[in-house]
Design a protein around this motif. Structure first.
Motif, PDB file in Angstrom:
ATOM      1  N   VAL A   3       0.853  -1.188   0.000  1.00 50.34           N
ATOM      2  CA  VAL A   3       0.000   0.000   0.000  1.00 50.34           C
ATOM      3  C   VAL A   3       0.894   1.244   0.000  1.00 50.34           C
ATOM      4  O   VAL A   3       2.090   1.150   0.294  1.00 50.34           O
ATOM      5  CB  VAL A   3      -0.961   0.001   1.216  1.00 50.34           C
ATOM      6  N   PRO A   4       0.340   2.415  -0.339  1.00 55.42           N
ATOM      7  CA  PRO A   4       1.160   3.629  -0.390  1.00 55.42           C
ATOM      8  C   PRO A   4       1.969   3.910   0.879  1.00 55.42           C
ATOM      9  O   PRO A   4       3.088   4.419   0.809  1.00 55.42           O
ATOM     10  CB  PRO A   4       0.135   4.725  -0.672  1.00 55.42           C
ATOM     11  N   LYS A   5       1.434   3.550   2.032  1.00 56.95           N
ATOM     12  CA  LYS A   5       2.174   3.753   3.286  1.00 56.95           C
ATOM     13  C   LYS A   5       3.508   3.009   3.264  1.00 56.95           C
ATOM     14  O   LYS A   5       4.510   3.487   3.793  1.00 56.95           O
ATOM     15  CB  LYS A   5       1.320   3.287   4.462  1.00 56.95           C
ATOM     16  N   GLY A   7       5.343   2.588   0.711  1.00 57.20           N
ATOM     17  CA  GLY A   7       6.238   3.417  -0.089  1.00 57.20           C
ATOM     18  C   GLY A   7       6.865   4.515   0.736  1.00 57.20           C
ATOM     19  O   GLY A   7       8.067   4.797   0.616  1.00 57.20           O
ATOM     20  N   LEU A  34       2.042   3.238  -7.559  1.00 62.24           N
ATOM     21  CA  LEU A  34       1.541   2.904  -6.235  1.00 62.24           C
ATOM     22  C   LEU A  34       2.050   3.946  -5.238  1.00 62.24           C
ATOM     23  O   LEU A  34       1.336   4.360  -4.336  1.00 62.24           O
ATOM     24  CB  LEU A  34       2.015   1.513  -5.836  1.00 62.24           C
ATOM     25  N   TYR A  35       3.290   4.374  -5.439  1.00 64.33           N
ATOM     26  CA  TYR A  35       3.895   5.404  -4.600  1.00 64.33           C
ATOM     27  C   TYR A  35       4.912   6.171  -5.438  1.00 64.33           C
ATOM     28  O   TYR A  35       5.663   5.584  -6.206  1.00 64.33           O
ATOM     29  CB  TYR A  35       4.600   4.776  -3.387  1.00 64.33           C
ATOM     30  N   ASP A  36       4.929   7.472  -5.291  1.00 64.81           N
ATOM     31  CA  ASP A  36       5.932   8.326  -5.930  1.00 64.81           C
ATOM     32  C   ASP A  36       6.041   9.554  -5.037  1.00 64.81           C
ATOM     33  O   ASP A  36       5.035  10.209  -4.770  1.00 64.81           O
ATOM     34  CB  ASP A  36       5.484   8.714  -7.345  1.00 64.81           C
ATOM     35  N   ASP A  37       7.250   9.838  -4.572  1.00 66.79           N
ATOM     36  CA  ASP A  37       7.371  10.881  -3.561  1.00 66.79           C
ATOM     37  C   ASP A  37       7.651  12.284  -4.094  1.00 66.79           C
ATOM     38  O   ASP A  37       8.091  13.152  -3.353  1.00 66.79           O
ATOM     39  CB  ASP A  37       8.392  10.497  -2.494  1.00 66.79           C
ATOM     40  N   ARG A  43       4.698  13.752 -11.543  1.00 67.60           N
ATOM     41  CA  ARG A  43       4.632  12.287 -11.610  1.00 67.60           C
ATOM     42  C   ARG A  43       4.372  11.721 -12.999  1.00 67.60           C
ATOM     43  O   ARG A  43       4.470  10.521 -13.186  1.00 67.60           O
ATOM     44  CB  ARG A  43       3.549  11.783 -10.672  1.00 67.60           C
ATOM     45  N   HIS A  90       5.228  -5.749  -9.138  1.00 63.47           N
ATOM     46  CA  HIS A  90       5.695  -4.444  -8.683  1.00 63.47           C
ATOM     47  C   HIS A  90       7.173  -4.229  -8.977  1.00 63.47           C
ATOM     48  O   HIS A  90       7.949  -5.184  -9.027  1.00 63.47           O
ATOM     49  CB  HIS A  90       5.497  -4.301  -7.165  1.00 63.47           C
TER      50      HIS A  90
END
Length: 126
Positions: A3-5, A7, A34-37, A43, A90
């Protein structure tokens, strides 16, 4: 399930271990982030490009008889992208600035990819 958390936690760990990381991406192999900071406006395409790079790496390792692709990197004039398969669904990638150490990043990405794989419950890539 990743999940994003996860990431957020992975990005913090990677940044603590490797100097020069400017971006962390966790993408599905279908190119969905799913996640990109980075901020949302930056993005565009990151997840899709990361998934495509993983596909190219997998094709190359298979063609040369090297087995499943574990990790790869591309070094550019202004930095490096290091990425690794997490599982069959993933991919984890980091972008480094020119001062970053690609080999240290490669090792850290492999370790973090294994942590994420344990959370995903999915099989490794074949």
């Amino acid at each position: 399930m990743i999940v994003p958390k996860h990431g957020l936690i992975s990005a913090a760990r990677l940044r603590q271990e490797v100097h020069g990381i400017t971006r962390v991406i966790i993408a599905r192999t279908d190119g969905i982030a799913l996640y990109d900071d980075v901020p949302l406006k930056e993005r565009d395409g990151g997840a899709a490009l990361t998934a495509a790079l993983l596909g190219l790496a997998a094709t190359a390792t298979a063609a040369f008889g090297l087995g499943a692709a574990r990790a790869s990197m591309t070094v550019g004039e202004d930095g490096t992208i290091v990425f690794a398969a997490v599982d069959a669904g993933h991919v984890l990638a980091v972008i480094l600035d020119p001062e970053g150490d690609p080999l240290a990043a490669g090792e850290a990405v492999l370790v973090e990819a294994e942590r994420l794989r344990a959370l995903s419950g999915m099989a490794r890539t074949t």
